[in-house]
Design a protein around this motif. Structure first.
Motif, PDB file in Angstrom:
ATOM      1  N   SER A 152       0.763  -1.153   0.098  1.00 53.00           N
ATOM      2  CA  SER A 152       0.147   0.000   0.154  1.00 53.00           C
ATOM      3  C   SER A 152       0.833   1.146  -0.119  1.00 53.00           C
ATOM      4  O   SER A 152       0.620   2.120  -0.634  1.00 53.00           O
TER       5      SER A 152
ATOM      6  N   GLY B 204      -4.526   2.694  -9.956  1.00 52.44           N
ATOM      7  CA  GLY B 204      -5.770   1.870  -9.948  1.00 52.44           C
ATOM      8  C   GLY B 204      -5.179   0.360  -9.766  1.00 52.44           C
ATOM      9  O   GLY B 204      -5.854  -0.291  -9.003  1.00 52.44           O
TER      10      GLY B 204
ATOM     11  N   ASN C 134      -6.259  -1.483  -5.709  1.00 56.26           N
ATOM     12  CA  ASN C 134      -7.457  -2.387  -5.991  1.00 56.26           C
ATOM     13  C   ASN C 134      -6.555  -3.647  -5.096  1.00 56.26           C
ATOM     14  O   ASN C 134      -7.290  -4.346  -4.527  1.00 56.26           O
TER      15      ASN C 134
ATOM     16  N   SER D  93      -4.291  -3.574  -2.840  1.00 55.25           N
ATOM     17  CA  SER D  93      -4.132  -3.045  -1.477  1.00 55.25           C
ATOM     18  C   SER D  93      -5.590  -3.242  -1.052  1.00 55.25           C
ATOM     19  O   SER D  93      -5.642  -3.945   0.170  1.00 55.25           O
ATOM     20  N   ALA D  94      -6.646  -3.153  -1.630  1.00 58.24           N
ATOM     21  CA  ALA D  94      -8.122  -3.300  -1.166  1.00 58.24           C
ATOM     22  C   ALA D  94      -8.113  -4.773  -0.681  1.00 58.24           C
ATOM     23  O   ALA D  94      -8.870  -5.033   0.366  1.00 58.24           O
ATOM     24  N   PHE D  95      -7.839  -5.577  -1.775  1.00 60.04           N
ATOM     25  CA  PHE D  95      -7.958  -7.133  -1.376  1.00 60.04           C
ATOM     26  C   PHE D  95      -7.191  -7.589  -0.516  1.00 60.04           C
ATOM     27  O   PHE D  95      -7.691  -8.389   0.425  1.00 60.04           O
TER      28      PHE D  95
ATOM     29  N   CYS E 123     -12.289  -0.753   2.345  1.00 66.79           N
ATOM     30  CA  CYS E 123     -11.719  -1.386   1.218  1.00 66.79           C
ATOM     31  C   CYS E 123     -12.421  -1.096  -0.118  1.00 66.79           C
ATOM     32  O   CYS E 123     -11.954  -1.176  -1.076  1.00 66.79           O
ATOM     33  N   PHE E 124     -13.977  -1.289   0.071  1.00 68.86           N
ATOM     34  CA  PHE E 124     -14.634  -1.071  -1.063  1.00 68.86           C
ATOM     35  C   PHE E 124     -14.583   0.323  -1.619  1.00 68.86           C
ATOM     36  O   PHE E 124     -14.603   0.733  -2.873  1.00 68.86           O
TER      37      PHE E 124
ATOM     38  N   CYS F 113     -11.370   1.022  -3.590  1.00 67.36           N
ATOM     39  CA  CYS F 113     -11.777   0.597  -4.897  1.00 67.36           C
ATOM     40  C   CYS F 113     -12.522   1.496  -5.734  1.00 67.36           C
ATOM     41  O   CYS F 113     -11.939   1.597  -7.063  1.00 67.36           O
TER      42      CYS F 113
ATOM     43  N   ALA G 161      -9.915   4.273  -6.381  1.00 68.53           N
ATOM     44  CA  ALA G 161      -9.015   3.983  -7.578  1.00 68.53           C
ATOM     45  C   ALA G 161      -9.315   3.883  -8.981  1.00 68.53           C
ATOM     46  O   ALA G 161      -8.839   3.936  -9.979  1.00 68.53           O
ATOM     47  N   ASN G 162     -10.868   3.467  -9.077  1.00 66.52           N
ATOM     48  CA  ASN G 162     -11.428   3.304 -10.479  1.00 66.52           C
ATOM     49  C   ASN G 162     -12.361   4.405 -11.153  1.00 66.52           C
ATOM     50  O   ASN G 162     -12.278   4.363 -12.156  1.00 66.52           O
TER      51      ASN G 162
ATOM     52  N   SER H 260     -14.112   5.322   2.316  1.00 68.27           N
ATOM     53  CA  SER H 260     -12.755   4.746   2.542  1.00 68.27           C
ATOM     54  C   SER H 260     -12.500   5.402   4.276  1.00 68.27           C
ATOM     55  O   SER H 260     -12.068   4.360   4.970  1.00 68.27           O
TER      56      SER H 260
END
Length: 208
Positions: A19, A57, A61, A63-65, A104-105, A108, A111-112, A129
């Motif tokens: 991260s 991005g 993503n 990192s969120a996972f 975490c969502f 994402c 990032a997107n 977040s």
């Protein structure tokens, strides 16, 4: 065996390193391409234009996972420990996991959905977040204090307090908080068990 290879303690380490690298790499590319001012830009600004947008991005993503994985391991750890010596409300553990997953969502979404493309969606993601991430940190800190001294000491759980200073400190504090999981994860492993509930009645397995 190295200390970071004991149990699942490698999870928070990988999460934090990855991260932080996501922020540093995207910031460096944005500065080198002169897309942002090097004097403390917003995190979102360092992932707005290509090529840093693509790197930002992808890495966020992942990192969120990794964040969700680490949070789930923490949830299972607390659930297991609570069975041995009940010290926290199980609903508090579930609530913390839910808040962390929402955070975490939100990462994402940030990032997107770039700020210059869909600002309202980006802002919702950033708010989700940071708010849910902060709630997660607070809940986990409360849980950790409630579990003392049964499993760990007081060391390491005050660092999240600096997260309210600015956006950069919040982001890095959120990542570094997972380093406090290392000691707990060293005594915990996860095994995945696959179980066949019903064999097909037509005997299709025999024809493979």
């Amino acid at each position: 065996m190295w200390w970071f290879m004991i149990g699942t303690s490698y999870l928070p380490i990988v999460l934090v390193i990855w991260s932080c690298a996501a922020f540093v790499i995207s910031f460096s590319i944005a500065v080198l391409t002169r897309h942002v001012d090097p004097l403390v830009p917003f995190i979102s600004d360092t992932g707005t234009l290509p090529p840093e947008r693509c790197i930002f991005g992808l890495m966020i993503n992942i990192s969120a996972f990794l964040g969700v994985v680490a949070m789930y391991v923490r949830y299972k750890l607390l659930k297991t420990l609570n069975k041995r010596k009940p010290s926290i409300n199980p609903q508090l553990n579930i609530a913390a996991l839910a808040c962390g997953a929402l955070g975490c969502f939100g990462m994402c979404i940030v990032a997107n959905f770039q700020e210059t493309a869909l600002a309202p969606v980006h802002d919702v993601g950033a708010l989700l977040s940071f708010v849910m991430g902060t709630v997660y940190l607070v809940l986990q800190t409360c849980i950790s204090f409630k579990m003392m001294p049964y499993y760990h000491s007081r060391l390491g759980y005050g660092y999240h307090a600096a997260s309210a200073v600015c956006e950069w400190l919040v982001a890095f504090s959120f990542n570094f908080f997972f380093l406090t999981y290392i000691r707990d994860f060293q005594g915990f492993t996860i095994n995945v068990k696959a179980e066949l509930l019903q064999e097909p009645s037509d005997g299709s397995y025999n024809r493979l």
